[in-house]
Design a protein around this motif. Structure first.
Motif, PDB file in Angstrom:
ATOM      1  N   CYS A 130      16.791   0.592  -0.441  1.00  0.00           N
ATOM      2  CA  CYS A 130      15.507   1.090  -0.930  1.00  0.00           C
ATOM      3  C   CYS A 130      15.711   2.174  -1.973  1.00  0.00           C
ATOM      4  O   CYS A 130      16.819   2.644  -2.208  1.00  0.00           O
ATOM      5  CB  CYS A 130      14.673   1.607   0.236  1.00  0.00           C
TER       6      CYS A 130
ATOM      7  N   GLU B  46      15.005   5.271  -1.871  1.00  0.00           N
ATOM      8  CA  GLU B  46      15.538   6.523  -1.324  1.00  0.00           C
ATOM      9  C   GLU B  46      17.062   6.500  -1.326  1.00  0.00           C
ATOM     10  O   GLU B  46      17.710   7.517  -1.577  1.00  0.00           O
ATOM     11  CB  GLU B  46      14.987   6.719   0.099  1.00  0.00           C
TER      12      GLU B  46
ATOM     13  N   CYS C 193      17.680   7.164   7.809  1.00  0.00           N
ATOM     14  CA  CYS C 193      17.668   6.934   6.356  1.00  0.00           C
ATOM     15  C   CYS C 193      18.990   7.376   5.734  1.00  0.00           C
ATOM     16  O   CYS C 193      19.330   6.939   4.633  1.00  0.00           O
ATOM     17  CB  CYS C 193      16.520   7.687   5.696  1.00  0.00           C
TER      18      CYS C 193
ATOM     19  N   SER D 191      10.765  10.099   2.037  1.00  0.00           N
ATOM     20  CA  SER D 191      11.089   8.867   2.767  1.00  0.00           C
ATOM     21  C   SER D 191       9.783   8.204   3.200  1.00  0.00           C
ATOM     22  O   SER D 191       8.696   8.788   3.030  1.00  0.00           O
ATOM     23  CB  SER D 191      11.926   9.200   4.011  1.00  0.00           C
ATOM     24  N   CYS D 192       9.910   7.021   3.786  1.00  0.00           N
ATOM     25  CA  CYS D 192       8.702   6.364   4.295  1.00  0.00           C
ATOM     26  C   CYS D 192       7.968   7.287   5.265  1.00  0.00           C
ATOM     27  O   CYS D 192       6.744   7.436   5.210  1.00  0.00           O
ATOM     28  CB  CYS D 192       9.086   5.060   5.008  1.00  0.00           C
TER      29      CYS D 192
ATOM     30  N   GLY E  73      10.581   4.556   0.544  1.00  0.00           N
ATOM     31  CA  GLY E  73      11.102   3.185   0.446  1.00  0.00           C
ATOM     32  C   GLY E  73      10.014   2.145   0.274  1.00  0.00           C
ATOM     33  O   GLY E  73      10.219   1.133  -0.413  1.00  0.00           O
TER      34      GLY E  73
HETATM   35  S1  SF4 Z   1      12.803   4.193   6.355  1.00  0.00           S
HETATM   36 FE1  SF4 Z   1      12.034   3.938   4.240  1.00  0.00          FE
HETATM   37  S2  SF4 Z   1      13.060   5.562   3.067  1.00  0.00           S
HETATM   38 FE2  SF4 Z   1      14.184   5.374   5.006  1.00  0.00          FE
HETATM   39  S3  SF4 Z   1      15.876   3.920   4.502  1.00  0.00           S
HETATM   40 FE3  SF4 Z   1      14.161   2.697   5.330  1.00  0.00          FE
HETATM   41  S4  SF4 Z   1      12.973   2.009   3.539  1.00  0.00           S
HETATM   42 FE4  SF4 Z   1      14.314   3.704   2.867  1.00  0.00          FE
END
Ligand code: SF4
Length: 502
Positions: free
Chosen positions: A64, A66, A89, A155-156, A187
């Motif tokens: 993603c 991030e 993450c 982050s998400c 993400g």
């Molecule tokens: S939770 Fe969101 S920000 Fe964290 S790694 Fe997964 S997609 Fe990326």
């Protein structure tokens, strides 16, 4: 296209460029449908999205935005990255630390670990907010590392709860007197991870690059890259130019001086499109608008454009002539050894366009490639940067040209369709699947390996080395099976599920 640096959040690739992650056909058809010089299919929307996209019903695995922030903002030598996220993450930091350490060693820089802190958001924080944890993490970062800047990756989780990261950053900035830079890279925000490159570059442009430079460094060239070996210094040195490598492994001061440079180049337009265009727009630092420096055609054109912009035409012509004379005999020796081989390139988008050109330059057949996304146009919107168009015009079409975000189940069908002798990858997770099919992989950990004139020789030699392992891979293929049902293994269309779902 005017880039908006006034807002703290970067516009995603799909909003700006019409980026897609699912497509299958010939390279020429994709170029025709893209927005560069070749066409304008405006049937899919009014802004940037101009290429009709195949949308699968699920994603088997990916990365993603991030994580791209981790491997850029997290690799600035005198800064700290705070991941305002659940601890998970940060799982990718293990491999990023290894890549960072290797990169520093290859570049002759002091080897060190990455410096990052996770706020480790948990259930309680999702209810009551994580702003206090973030403020504490910034304090810890400053006390532990005395950084020149602190980056905050969202982050998400932080996006969902809506933490006011901007306020926390502004308060900390006035307390500690260093740039505290929020990077909005949730993400879920973008379907392709390359938006994370842009998010990092957006933050650097807004808060680190010197806004009113007192001097210009007319012999300094910004080189947007990752961790590759230093091939640009000798090449640009021939033209009397110095290199300012950004973003990975740079210092905060090296990032700040980008606005003083004469021009900006990159090894890959996927990585560099946003930063180079914004530097030109905001600071007048010219972006070199030419094909990427791969193969004779691309490297010649790239050097000539750099020479034109910097007023070094005679040195460039002398260098080009010397390099042609040096490399051509080496390629004459390599080509017979590579004759009859078929390669497959599975890498980032613009990088793949360059690598296919190099393979064809050294006599290797390529009738298939997987690129992890496709930008119908880059931020400059200048057709001289149309890397896919350049590939087709100089090296011909690619019959099976696929855009897909690295789905293993599709990669099986893609390889079965082409049956290559080897694959070239940058994301190593694809190598085991190829190995199970008896196909060796060349992992281009050093992204500069195939660049410029010497890059053609390098890649040819790497192919010959990889093929020494052919029997080993054939033995693996005989002894292992894939975890897919027979119905999928017999499927000829890698996008059958997407077509059924649409
Ligand atoms: S939770 Fe969101 S920000 Fe964290 S790694 Fe997964 S997609 Fe990326």
């Amino acid at each position: 296209m005017v880039l908006n640096l006034k807002t703290s959040s970067v516009e995603t690739r799909e909003q700006r460029l019409g980026t897609i992650i699912g497509w299958d056909g010939t390279a020429s058809k994709l170029a025709d449908e893209s927005a560069f010089s070749r066409g304008d299919c405006s049937g899919c929307g009014t802004k940037a999205r101009r290429v009709c996209e195949l949308e699968g019903p699920f994603t088997q695995g990916s990365v993603c935005s991030e994580q791209m922030v981790e491997c850029q903002a997290g690799n600035i030598r005198d800064a700290v990255l705070i991941q305002h996220s659940p601890i998970g993450c940060g799982a990718g930091q293990v491999i990023y630390n290894s890549i960072y350490r290797n990169g520093l060693a290859m570049r002759g820089l002091p080897v060190q670990n990455i410096r990052f802190i996770s706020t480790n958001l948990r259930e309680r924080d999702m209810v009551y907010g994580g702003a206090e944890k973030l403020a504490e993490a910034i304090r810890l970062a400053v006390e532990r590392h005395q950084p020149k800047a602190v980056f905050i990756a969202t982050s998400c989780a932080s996006g969902i709860i809506g933490d006011d990261i901007e306020s926390v950053a502004r308060t900390a900035e006035s307390e500690f007197g260093i740039p505290i830079i929020p990077l909005h890279c949730e993400g879920f925000k973008s379907k392709h991870w390359s938006t994370g490159f842009d998010a990092t570059q957006h933050g650097i442009l807004r808060q680190i690059v010197r806004r009113n430079p007192e001097k210009r460094q007319d012999d300094l060239i910004n080189v947007i890259n990752l961790w590759g070996t230093d091939v640009f210094s000798p090449m640009l040195g021939e033209l009397g130019l110095r290199v300012n490598y950004v973003v990975d492994m740079a210092t905060v001061e090296e990032l700040a001086q980008m606005s003083e440079a004469r021009a900006t180049v990159s090894f890959c337009y996927t990585l560099g499109t946003y930063l180079a265009t914004a530097l030109e727009q905001e600071f007048g630092v010219e972006q070199i608008k030419a094909p990427q420096p791969y193969g004779f055609a691309g490297t010649d054109a790239w050097l000539r454009e750099l020479a034109r912009v910097t007023g070094r035409g005679a040195q460039a012509e002398d260098y080009i002539a010397r390099e042609h004379a040096r490399v051509k005999p080496l390629l004459d020796e390599l080509r017979p050894k590579l004759k009859g081989l078929k390669g497959y390139v599975a890498t980032g988008s613009a990088y793949s366009h360059g690598l296919i050109g190099v393979l064809r330059e050294i006599g290797v057949e390529v009738d298939g490639s997987l690129v992890f996304h496709h930008d119908p146009v880059y931020d400059s919107e200048d057709p001289r940067q149309d890397s896919l168009g350049h590939l087709i015009e100089n090296y011909g079409d690619v019959r099976h040209f696929t855009v897909g975000n690295r789905q293993q189940y599709q990669f099986y069908n893609l390889l079965q369709r082409v049956k290559p002798d080897f694959i070239i990858i940058r994301h190593n997770g694809l190598a085991p699947l190829a190995a199970r099919l008896g196909i060796p992989a060349i992992p281009l950990g050093d992204e500069h390996h195939a660049l410029g004139y010497q890059g053609m020789v390098n890649l040819g030699e790497s192919i010959l080395a990889a093929l020494q392992h052919r029997k080993f891979h054939k033995d693996i293929a005989k002894r292992v099976s894939l975890p897919y049902k027979q119905s999928w293994l017999a499927q000829k269309d890698p996008f059958a599920l997407a077509r059924a779902a649409s």
